[in-house]
Design an enzyme around this catalytic site. Sequence first.
Site, mmCIF file in Angstrom:
data_model
loop_
_atom_site.group_PDB
_atom_site.id
_atom_site.type_symbol
_atom_site.label_atom_id
_atom_site.label_comp_id
_atom_site.label_asym_id
_atom_site.label_seq_id
_atom_site.Cartn_x
_atom_site.Cartn_y
_atom_site.Cartn_z
ATOM 1 N N ASN A 207 0.847 -1.193 0.000
ATOM 2 C CA ASN A 207 0.000 0.000 0.000
ATOM 3 C C ASN A 207 0.883 1.243 0.000
ATOM 4 O OD1 ASN A 207 0.482 0.864 2.870
ATOM 5 N ND2 ASN A 207 -0.406 -1.169 3.249
ATOM 6 N N ALA A 273 1.168 1.548 11.685
ATOM 7 C CA ALA A 273 1.438 0.855 10.410
ATOM 8 C C ALA A 273 0.146 0.638 9.625
ATOM 9 C CB ALA A 273 2.096 -0.490 10.683
ATOM 10 N N ASP A 304 -4.806 -9.342 13.242
ATOM 11 C CA ASP A 304 -4.910 -7.924 13.575
ATOM 12 C C ASP A 304 -4.034 -7.663 14.805
ATOM 13 O OD1 ASP A 304 -5.716 -5.410 14.620
ATOM 14 O OD2 ASP A 304 -7.529 -5.550 13.391
ATOM 15 N N ILE A 305 -2.938 -6.957 14.584
ATOM 16 C CA ILE A 305 -1.960 -6.772 15.667
ATOM 17 C C ILE A 305 -2.549 -5.900 16.778
ATOM 18 C CG2 ILE A 305 0.431 -6.122 16.186
ATOM 19 C CD1 ILE A 305 0.925 -6.221 13.103
ATOM 20 N N PHE A 322 -4.579 3.628 14.970
ATOM 21 C CA PHE A 322 -4.884 4.603 13.927
ATOM 22 C C PHE A 322 -6.088 4.102 13.144
ATOM 23 C CE2 PHE A 322 -1.633 7.946 13.148
ATOM 24 C CZ PHE A 322 -0.866 7.717 14.279
ATOM 25 N N LYS A 340 -11.269 -2.915 19.162
ATOM 26 C CA LYS A 340 -9.882 -3.356 19.305
ATOM 27 C C LYS A 340 -9.338 -3.078 20.704
ATOM 28 C CE LYS A 340 -8.902 -2.754 14.372
ATOM 29 N NZ LYS A 340 -7.836 -2.902 13.395
HETATM 30 N N1 CTP Z 1 -3.955 -2.929 12.305
HETATM 31 C C1 CTP Z 1 -3.173 -3.941 12.835
HETATM 32 N N2 CTP Z 1 -3.127 -5.144 12.238
HETATM 33 C C2 CTP Z 1 -3.849 -5.408 11.131
HETATM 34 C C3 CTP Z 1 -4.656 -4.386 10.568
HETATM 35 C C4 CTP Z 1 -4.681 -3.156 11.187
HETATM 36 O O1 CTP Z 1 -2.512 -3.705 13.834
HETATM 37 N N3 CTP Z 1 -3.773 -6.615 10.566
HETATM 38 C C5 CTP Z 1 -4.004 -1.641 12.987
HETATM 39 C C6 CTP Z 1 -3.420 -0.468 12.235
HETATM 40 O O2 CTP Z 1 -2.050 -0.334 12.523
HETATM 41 C C7 CTP Z 1 -4.242 0.680 12.774
HETATM 42 C C8 CTP Z 1 -5.583 0.074 13.071
HETATM 43 O O3 CTP Z 1 -5.356 -1.332 13.168
HETATM 44 O O4 CTP Z 1 -3.711 1.155 13.997
HETATM 45 C C9 CTP Z 1 -6.692 0.330 12.111
HETATM 46 O O5 CTP Z 1 -6.321 0.037 10.809
HETATM 47 P P1 CTP Z 1 -7.328 0.262 9.593
HETATM 48 O O6 CTP Z 1 -6.693 -0.241 8.362
HETATM 49 O O7 CTP Z 1 -7.883 1.650 9.599
HETATM 50 O O8 CTP Z 1 -8.549 -0.625 9.985
HETATM 51 P P2 CTP Z 1 -8.814 -2.159 9.875
HETATM 52 O O9 CTP Z 1 -8.831 -2.723 11.240
HETATM 53 O O10 CTP Z 1 -7.865 -2.775 8.931
HETATM 54 O O11 CTP Z 1 -10.303 -2.184 9.348
HETATM 55 P P3 CTP Z 1 -10.897 -1.777 7.919
HETATM 56 O O12 CTP Z 1 -9.783 -1.956 6.917
HETATM 57 O O13 CTP Z 1 -12.025 -2.710 7.736
HETATM 58 O O14 CTP Z 1 -11.321 -0.341 8.046
#
Ligand code: CTP
Length: 397
Positions: A207, A273, A304-305, A322, A340
């Site tokens: 990305n 991230a 999802d971390i 974020f 979360k």
């Molecule tokens: N994040 C994470 N691990 C993942 C995906 C996201 O730790 N596998 C964390 C990002 O670092 C950020 C937050 O989750 O702090 C939200 O990320 P975002 O992409 O906005 O949301 P998603 O949880 O991925 O949900 P969606 O894409 O459905 O909006």
Amino acid sequence: MGKHVVIGISGGIAAYKTMYLIRLFKKNGWEVRVTATQNALQFVTPLTIETLSQSKLYTDMFDVNRAMEVEHIALAEWADALVVAPATANIIGKFAHGIADDALSTLFLAVKKPVFIAPAMNSNMFENTVVQQNIGLLRERGCHILLPNEGFLACGTTGSGRMQEPEEIFEQVDEELSNDHSLQGKNVLITAGPTYEPIDPVRFIGNHSSGLMGFCLAEAATRKGAMVTLVTGPSNCAARHPNIRRVDVKTAEEMYQQCMQCVDEQDIIIMSAAVADYTPAHVAPEKIKKDFAQLSVELVKTKDILASVGKIKREGQLLIGFALETENEVENAKKKLHNKNADLIVLNSLRTAGAGFRTATNQVTIFARDGREFASELKSKREIAEEILQTAKIYIQ
Ligand code: CTP
């Protein structure tokens, strides 16, 4: 009363940028005096300097009309900090070896306050052993070296040697003198950048994240005394501070593993991230050939971390996530905060011009679990990092 800075300009083309630096200090309420070498005045004029700094330029040690008794001594005492920008190889050499043959090098010897040196020169010169040794000597003696950035240089080449931007320089000086040690003794984990999810040996799903926001957070936290672990996906950003432990990863899974290994010892965890939500179910062992009319790549969810840390978070740990949204921004951000189990969520909107990916600026709203909201203006990512940490400080136990 504002703080006092003496800006020393030596003879490099980056001197034009120092004009912005003078303005930045003035705009932020500092009193500014300037000293320049004769060579510096080949690039910028006394009139520009005096107009911007609203004070007399100091260049001549033997000026019969001097305003102060012994100017370099008086200036050294007046200053809260000396900022040398740009610092040429020549002035760095003089500083390192105690040569005092002009106003700036004489002032340097007399100053007992923090000194900031922003080198700017051709990359071959910067990499030259003698320049590096001189910089090393100055660093050992306590000078703050504001290492140059990589980029396009005025000599037509690209490389390391480009003076840091005025804003970067100002913020480091301002931070250092603000004496903010509020994160002393704290461990901070920060994730940054994109992740690359391999499809085959040459392709990946990625990305547009540059990592800059996370790197700015890491720098800001260390300036307040924290020890930072920065787990970053592929990024061209540089972590400068010695208290940043940089861990490079590629995939979401690697980022997850690295975070989990050290999460327990952290006081603040900031997940900036842009982690891939999906990764190819199978990585092709060889390059996929274009033998197919259509091709689908099966994707499976990554871990999802942020949510995983939210589940195991212990008392006293502050978890900041974020949210990057394109629609129903506030509602979605608040949902993420609760789903979360984060303490704060930083919403950046892709709708705001100048915010989000691949920009040096950002505009955020921070939502806290107690319902409070903190909205920022459009600012540099460095300033936004500062605001995020200021908000975090309200919630640290
Ligand atoms: N994040 C994470 N691990 C993942 C995906 C996201 O730790 N596998 C964390 C990002 O670092 C950020 C937050 O989750 O702090 C939200 O990320 P975002 O992409 O906005 O949301 P998603 O949880 O991925 O949900 P969606 O894409 O459905 O909006």
